[in-house]
Motif scaffolding. Structure first.
Motif, PDB file in Angstrom:
ATOM      1  N   GLN A  45     -70.060 -56.551  38.619  1.00  0.00           N
ATOM      2  CA  GLN A  45     -70.864 -57.586  37.971  1.00  0.00           C
ATOM      3  C   GLN A  45     -71.618 -58.421  39.005  1.00  0.00           C
ATOM      4  O   GLN A  45     -72.800 -58.735  38.822  1.00  0.00           O
ATOM      5  N   LEU A  46     -70.931 -58.781  40.091  1.00  0.00           N
ATOM      6  CA  LEU A  46     -71.572 -59.582  41.143  1.00  0.00           C
ATOM      7  C   LEU A  46     -72.724 -58.816  41.786  1.00  0.00           C
ATOM      8  O   LEU A  46     -73.806 -59.373  42.012  1.00  0.00           O
ATOM      9  N   LEU A  47     -72.495 -57.541  42.084  1.00  0.00           N
ATOM     10  CA  LEU A  47     -73.539 -56.735  42.711  1.00  0.00           C
ATOM     11  C   LEU A  47     -74.726 -56.536  41.776  1.00  0.00           C
ATOM     12  O   LEU A  47     -75.877 -56.510  42.226  1.00  0.00           O
ATOM     13  N   ALA A  48     -74.468 -56.437  40.482  1.00  0.00           N
ATOM     14  CA  ALA A  48     -75.573 -56.325  39.513  1.00  0.00           C
ATOM     15  C   ALA A  48     -76.405 -57.609  39.518  1.00  0.00           C
ATOM     16  O   ALA A  48     -77.639 -57.562  39.479  1.00  0.00           O
ATOM     17  N   THR A  49     -75.743 -58.746  39.591  1.00  0.00           N
ATOM     18  CA  THR A  49     -76.444 -60.033  39.654  1.00  0.00           C
ATOM     19  C   THR A  49     -77.258 -60.127  40.944  1.00  0.00           C
ATOM     20  O   THR A  49     -78.420 -60.546  40.933  1.00  0.00           O
ATOM     21  N   LEU A  50     -76.662 -59.721  42.055  1.00  0.00           N
ATOM     22  CA  LEU A  50     -77.365 -59.746  43.342  1.00  0.00           C
ATOM     23  C   LEU A  50     -78.545 -58.774  43.348  1.00  0.00           C
ATOM     24  O   LEU A  50     -79.578 -59.053  43.969  1.00  0.00           O
ATOM     25  N   ARG A  51     -78.410 -57.671  42.655  1.00  0.00           N
ATOM     26  CA  ARG A  51     -79.507 -56.700  42.556  1.00  0.00           C
ATOM     27  C   ARG A  51     -80.657 -57.295  41.753  1.00  0.00           C
ATOM     28  O   ARG A  51     -81.821 -57.215  42.162  1.00  0.00           O
ATOM     29  N   ARG A  52     -80.345 -57.922  40.624  1.00  0.00           N
ATOM     30  CA  ARG A  52     -81.382 -58.568  39.821  1.00  0.00           C
ATOM     31  C   ARG A  52     -82.061 -59.695  40.603  1.00  0.00           C
ATOM     32  O   ARG A  52     -83.244 -59.974  40.413  1.00  0.00           O
ATOM     33  N   GLY A  53     -81.311 -60.332  41.491  1.00  0.00           N
ATOM     34  CA  GLY A  53     -81.858 -61.402  42.318  1.00  0.00           C
ATOM     35  C   GLY A  53     -82.615 -60.909  43.538  1.00  0.00           C
ATOM     36  O   GLY A  53     -83.146 -61.711  44.313  1.00  0.00           O
ATOM     37  N   GLY A  54     -82.677 -59.593  43.739  1.00  0.00           N
ATOM     38  CA  GLY A  54     -83.443 -59.027  44.840  1.00  0.00           C
ATOM     39  C   GLY A  54     -82.751 -59.091  46.193  1.00  0.00           C
ATOM     40  O   GLY A  54     -83.394 -58.914  47.225  1.00  0.00           O
ATOM     41  N   LEU A  55     -81.437 -59.305  46.200  1.00  0.00           N
ATOM     42  CA  LEU A  55     -80.711 -59.397  47.466  1.00  0.00           C
ATOM     43  C   LEU A  55     -80.088 -58.073  47.890  1.00  0.00           C
ATOM     44  O   LEU A  55     -79.903 -57.833  49.078  1.00  0.00           O
ATOM     45  N   VAL A  56     -79.751 -57.235  46.925  1.00  0.00           N
ATOM     46  CA  VAL A  56     -79.226 -55.898  47.231  1.00  0.00           C
ATOM     47  C   VAL A  56     -80.002 -54.883  46.401  1.00  0.00           C
ATOM     48  O   VAL A  56     -80.667 -55.228  45.427  1.00  0.00           O
ATOM     49  N   ARG A  57     -79.899 -53.643  46.809  1.00  0.00           N
ATOM     50  CA  ARG A  57     -80.478 -52.559  46.027  1.00  0.00           C
ATOM     51  C   ARG A  57     -79.417 -51.478  45.880  1.00  0.00           C
ATOM     52  O   ARG A  57     -78.512 -51.359  46.720  1.00  0.00           O
ATOM     53  N   SER A  58     -79.528 -50.724  44.818  1.00  0.00           N
ATOM     54  CA  SER A  58     -78.551 -49.663  44.590  1.00  0.00           C
ATOM     55  C   SER A  58     -79.197 -48.309  44.829  1.00  0.00           C
ATOM     56  O   SER A  58     -80.403 -48.142  44.694  1.00  0.00           O
ATOM     57  N   GLN A  59     -78.350 -47.372  45.202  1.00  0.00           N
ATOM     58  CA  GLN A  59     -78.798 -46.004  45.447  1.00  0.00           C
ATOM     59  C   GLN A  59     -77.896 -45.096  44.625  1.00  0.00           C
ATOM     60  O   GLN A  59     -76.670 -45.172  44.731  1.00  0.00           O
ATOM     61  N   ARG A  60     -78.496 -44.253  43.822  1.00  0.00           N
ATOM     62  CA  ARG A  60     -77.723 -43.355  42.969  1.00  0.00           C
ATOM     63  C   ARG A  60     -77.338 -42.084  43.709  1.00  0.00           C
ATOM     64  O   ARG A  60     -77.872 -41.774  44.755  1.00  0.00           O
ATOM     65  N   GLY A  61     -76.415 -41.350  43.119  1.00  0.00           N
ATOM     66  CA  GLY A  61     -76.044 -40.057  43.657  1.00  0.00           C
ATOM     67  C   GLY A  61     -74.652 -40.047  44.236  1.00  0.00           C
ATOM     68  O   GLY A  61     -73.950 -41.055  44.256  1.00  0.00           O
ATOM     69  N   ALA A  62     -74.266 -38.868  44.720  1.00  0.00           N
ATOM     70  CA  ALA A  62     -72.923 -38.681  45.264  1.00  0.00           C
ATOM     71  C   ALA A  62     -72.669 -39.597  46.459  1.00  0.00           C
ATOM     72  O   ALA A  62     -71.564 -40.071  46.671  1.00  0.00           O
ATOM     73  N   LYS A  63     -73.696 -39.842  47.249  1.00  0.00           N
ATOM     74  CA  LYS A  63     -73.552 -40.730  48.401  1.00  0.00           C
ATOM     75  C   LYS A  63     -74.207 -42.073  48.119  1.00  0.00           C
ATOM     76  O   LYS A  63     -74.671 -42.745  49.033  1.00  0.00           O
ATOM     77  N   GLY A  64     -74.221 -42.432  46.849  1.00  0.00           N
ATOM     78  CA  GLY A  64     -74.854 -43.674  46.438  1.00  0.00           C
ATOM     79  C   GLY A  64     -73.977 -44.883  46.699  1.00  0.00           C
ATOM     80  O   GLY A  64     -72.855 -44.775  47.176  1.00  0.00           O
ATOM     81  N   GLY A  65     -74.519 -46.007  46.373  1.00  0.00           N
ATOM     82  CA  GLY A  65     -73.813 -47.262  46.560  1.00  0.00           C
ATOM     83  C   GLY A  65     -74.813 -48.402  46.662  1.00  0.00           C
ATOM     84  O   GLY A  65     -75.898 -48.333  46.082  1.00  0.00           O
ATOM     85  N   TYR A  66     -74.467 -49.407  47.436  1.00  0.00           N
ATOM     86  CA  TYR A  66     -75.313 -50.592  47.571  1.00  0.00           C
ATOM     87  C   TYR A  66     -75.712 -50.809  49.024  1.00  0.00           C
ATOM     88  O   TYR A  66     -74.955 -50.522  49.940  1.00  0.00           O
ATOM     89  N   LEU A  67     -76.924 -51.333  49.187  1.00  0.00           N
ATOM     90  CA  LEU A  67     -77.485 -51.698  50.484  1.00  0.00           C
ATOM     91  C   LEU A  67     -78.128 -53.072  50.349  1.00  0.00           C
ATOM     92  O   LEU A  67     -78.507 -53.477  49.248  1.00  0.00           O
TER      93      LEU A  67
END
Length: 148
Positions: A45-67
């Protein structure tokens, strides 16, 4: 101004992302959760909020995650707290607070409170995520030197 549990957990997660920023490899939520003892669901939930706020981005896939979405030296602590706590650091609430104070004493107390709030915001604006990483690394070095 008080640092909420939400902001503290988010800062811990962002520190993990800042530590690996140069590798350009995303971190999965479970990795961050284990390293910082943050409950998985809450972290998502926190990372989703940070993503909406433009502070993190997500990467999909087997080696996905957050940056991190930007360099850690360009993300201020005020931005992070504002994103999570839902206030706009550009607004000046002094006028509204002065109107809301019904007595002279209330107005004086409100002015002092606003001054303290502004001081806290100024301090948070002056520190970046990189500054926190550097301070953490310096303390780690001191701890290592102490044990040698």
């Amino acid at each position: 101004m008080e640092l909420s549990c939400k902001s503290e957990y988010a800062l811990l997660a962002l520190l993990e992302l800042a530590a690996i920023y140069t590798t350009k490899e995303p971190l999965q939520t479970r990795q961050i959760s284990v390293q910082q003892s943050i409950p998985d669901r809450y972290l998502e939930q926190l990372l989703a909020t940070l993503r909406r706020g433009g502070l993190v981005r997500s990467q999909r896939g087997a080696k996905g995650g957050y940056l991190l979405a930007r360099e850690p030296w360009k993300i201020t602590l005020l931005e992070i707290v504002a994103c999570l706590e839902g206030f706009d650091p550009q607004l000046n609430p002094q006028e509204d607070a002065a109107k809301a104070a019904k007595t002279l004493e209330g107005a004086v107390i409100s002015e002092i409170w606003q001054e303290a709030d502004q001081a806290a915001k100024t301090i948070l604006q002056n520190y970046t995520l990189q500054d926190v990483c550097d301070r953490r690394d310096a303390r780690r070095q001191l701890d290592l030197m102490y044990y040698i």
